[in-house]
Design a protein around this motif. Sequence first.
Motif, short mmCIF file in Angstrom:
data_model
loop_
_atom_site.label_atom_id
_atom_site.label_comp_id
_atom_site.label_asym_id
_atom_site.label_seq_id
_atom_site.Cartn_x
_atom_site.Cartn_y
_atom_site.Cartn_z
N PHE A 1 25.43 24.70 57.24
CA PHE A 1 23.98 24.80 57.13
C PHE A 1 23.54 26.05 56.37
N VAL A 2 24.28 27.13 56.51
CA VAL A 2 23.82 28.40 55.93
C VAL A 2 24.36 28.61 54.51
N ALA A 3 25.40 27.85 54.12
CA ALA A 3 25.96 28.04 52.78
C ALA A 3 24.90 27.95 51.67
N PRO A 4 23.96 26.99 51.72
CA PRO A 4 22.96 26.96 50.64
C PRO A 4 22.07 28.21 50.60
N VAL A 5 21.92 28.89 51.75
CA VAL A 5 21.05 30.07 51.79
C VAL A 5 21.62 31.19 50.92
N VAL A 6 22.96 31.32 50.90
CA VAL A 6 23.55 32.42 50.15
C VAL A 6 23.77 32.05 48.68
N THR A 7 23.42 30.82 48.32
CA THR A 7 23.64 30.37 46.95
C THR A 7 22.37 30.61 46.12
N SER A 8 22.55 30.93 44.85
CA SER A 8 21.37 31.21 44.04
C SER A 8 20.58 29.93 43.79
N SER A 9 19.27 30.08 43.70
CA SER A 9 18.42 28.91 43.51
C SER A 9 18.73 28.21 42.20
N VAL A 10 19.26 28.95 41.22
CA VAL A 10 19.61 28.33 39.94
C VAL A 10 20.80 27.39 40.11
N LEU B 1 29.90 34.11 46.09
CA LEU B 1 29.19 34.33 47.34
C LEU B 1 29.60 33.34 48.41
N LEU B 2 29.92 32.10 48.01
CA LEU B 2 30.35 31.12 49.02
C LEU B 2 31.67 31.56 49.64
N ILE B 3 32.57 32.08 48.82
CA ILE B 3 33.85 32.57 49.35
C ILE B 3 33.60 33.76 50.28
N MET B 4 32.74 34.67 49.80
CA MET B 4 32.42 35.83 50.62
C MET B 4 31.81 35.39 51.95
N PHE B 5 30.97 34.38 51.88
CA PHE B 5 30.32 33.88 53.09
C PHE B 5 31.35 33.28 54.06
N GLY B 6 32.31 32.55 53.49
CA GLY B 6 33.36 31.99 54.34
C GLY B 6 34.15 33.07 55.06
N ILE B 7 34.37 34.18 54.37
CA ILE B 7 35.17 35.27 54.96
C ILE B 7 34.37 36.06 55.98
N ALA B 8 33.13 36.37 55.64
CA ALA B 8 32.34 37.25 56.50
C ALA B 8 31.12 36.54 57.04
N GLN B 9 31.32 35.34 57.57
CA GLN B 9 30.17 34.57 58.03
C GLN B 9 29.33 35.34 59.05
N ARG B 10 30.01 35.94 60.03
CA ARG B 10 29.29 36.58 61.11
C ARG B 10 28.36 37.69 60.59
N LYS C 1 32.09 25.77 70.82
CA LYS C 1 32.93 26.48 69.86
C LYS C 1 32.70 26.04 68.42
N MET C 2 32.16 24.81 68.26
CA MET C 2 31.99 24.29 66.91
C MET C 2 30.79 24.91 66.19
N THR C 3 29.98 25.67 66.93
CA THR C 3 28.75 26.21 66.34
C THR C 3 28.98 26.88 65.00
N SER C 4 30.02 27.72 64.94
CA SER C 4 30.18 28.49 63.72
C SER C 4 30.62 27.61 62.55
N VAL C 5 31.32 26.50 62.85
CA VAL C 5 31.72 25.58 61.78
C VAL C 5 30.48 24.88 61.22
N TYR C 6 29.65 24.35 62.13
CA TYR C 6 28.42 23.69 61.67
C TYR C 6 27.54 24.69 60.91
N ARG C 7 27.44 25.88 61.49
CA ARG C 7 26.54 26.87 60.88
C ARG C 7 26.99 27.21 59.47
N LEU C 8 28.29 27.23 59.27
CA LEU C 8 28.81 27.52 57.92
C LEU C 8 28.21 26.55 56.90
#
Lengths: 298, 312
Positions: free
Chosen positions: B127-136, A276-285, B118-125
Amino acid sequence: MSTSTTIRNSRRSASEDPKRRGLHPRRLAGRTILHVALAACAILMALPFLWMLLSSFKPLTEIFAQPPALFPLEWTTEGYEKAFAGADFVRGFWNSTYIAVTVTAVSLLTSSMAAYAFARIEFRGSKPLFMVFLATMMVPAQLTIIPLYIIMGWLGWVDTHAALIVPAALFNAFGVFLMRQYVKGIPKELEEAAELDGASRFRIFTTLILPLLRTPLTALGIFTFLGQWNNFFGPLIFLNSDANFTLPLLVNQFKGQYGADWTALMAATTLAAAPLLIMFGIAQRQIVEGIALSGSKS
Amino acid sequence: MSTLTAAPTQARVAQSSGRGLSRRRKDTIAALVFLSPQLVGLAAFMVGPLVFALVLAFSDWDGFGAATFAGFGNFADVLSNPRIQRSVLNTVWFTALQVPGLMISSFVFAVLMQKAGKMTSVYRLCFVAPVVTSSVAVAAIWLWLFNPDISPLSSALRSIGIQSPDWLQDPNFVIPAFAIVAIWQGLGYQLVMFMAGLQSIGSSFLEAAELDGCSGWQKLVHVTIPLLSPTILFLSITSIIGSFQIFDYIYVFMDSNAPEAARTIVYEIVQIAFREFNFGQASALAFLLLLSLLGITALQLAVQKRWVHYAE
């Protein structure tokens, strides 16, 4: 107000009168401080992931090093070998993927069908029934999981993926609610024209409504997929045998058995988190839009 | 012939009379067809289980043999059980730490990120990475970061002279530790929400305030926050509901042997139902959880009129 504009944040603020900004040294200093602070916090947020990834390549002997080093002194894939030997991560990946994909596909269809009925067909009891759907969003999963567990026992579905797939695919109150908002936003004239041409409701739904819902469906699909793929509670209650385990369950089990083997545990965690992290990197938007969507129409 | 939509019912009934099914009946049938999958789901996996849970809450049953009517016995047992009382306190303490921590930090970052260009999307990456990760996975990482012997976090704290606690073993620090993980993982979600909210505030309001000579801080307090109040309300409702249901981290950190200091309401529900097989008591506790969530949400909605502004 919508999700698609969320993303364009950056462009707008960047184009906001650059001349004035360039002229003031104080503003320049302010911007530098802002970026240093944000970058520092962003790195802090990313550090646990870096720690996970880099530690997964350390030999076990390095984990007690003081002070702990971020990078391995010696790179090894020992952790991954042990992870693959200790649990069937390929199978777990497959289980997680096909469960999440099936639930997402079916629930997108069933919730947009229901949404179409609520938004476009007049029938008695439409409003109260819709209120029932809304109200169920307040019900915590822990309340229904006990009776569901008993019901699944009667159906013979305990320790099968059906116990996870069928309820989630056939009931998605949030999806119904969200899609209804979007169906309501489609101009009625389009359907009236199609009906004059003799199209049936079913045809109107499949050839007119569904294609127009592509954007919100994609976002809802991402949101649903994330929830399913990462789901721990349901699989924990319903699944017993290793062969049926999803990735989160495998990691949890692996932690129980190899808890002291930190590098192997980090390798296992990396295996579970990486797709999912890879997928997120690719399709962040798209993924950010999917996440933002959950609050956009409330 | 007839239109699908808003034409007055009588006219349509008149139009279609004499051709078998009335328009109204056809509509009802069509609605049922489109609704049927979700209706089956609603009945089988929500309403049915809810009724069943209600029956369970008033019964003594371990899943085998016959159930007996227990009256309010389960509720009385749950409310008088000191271990469950402690779990309620732990849950409230967790919520008190997590929800404000989450909302304030994500709001601050959202305001800052608006200016990041322009850096917004880099920072956001990040900050949001933990959201898509499983709680386990998240909990497995933090299991290491909370271990005082090998954690880089403890080592960093030690280097600046702070003795880091044994987070997960110390009864005073275990709930704050959960809150730290939950804030780390939840920050990106609220950040995205706040950024969407900020985006929807028209720049005209802020420009007008600027023309009136408002400072940055005044704009934030008098323009941005009031205009964002619907987002703040939505997030405070959903994040309290979410934090009352914290479970995953605890289960990964401690399996089924969490000490009393680390047990929350949902952890108790799972233990009582699936370890002790006391379905009645677990259902009673789950109903009390639902009632308190409804109560808290109703309270938030009742006081919203005093502080939430809907810009139209």
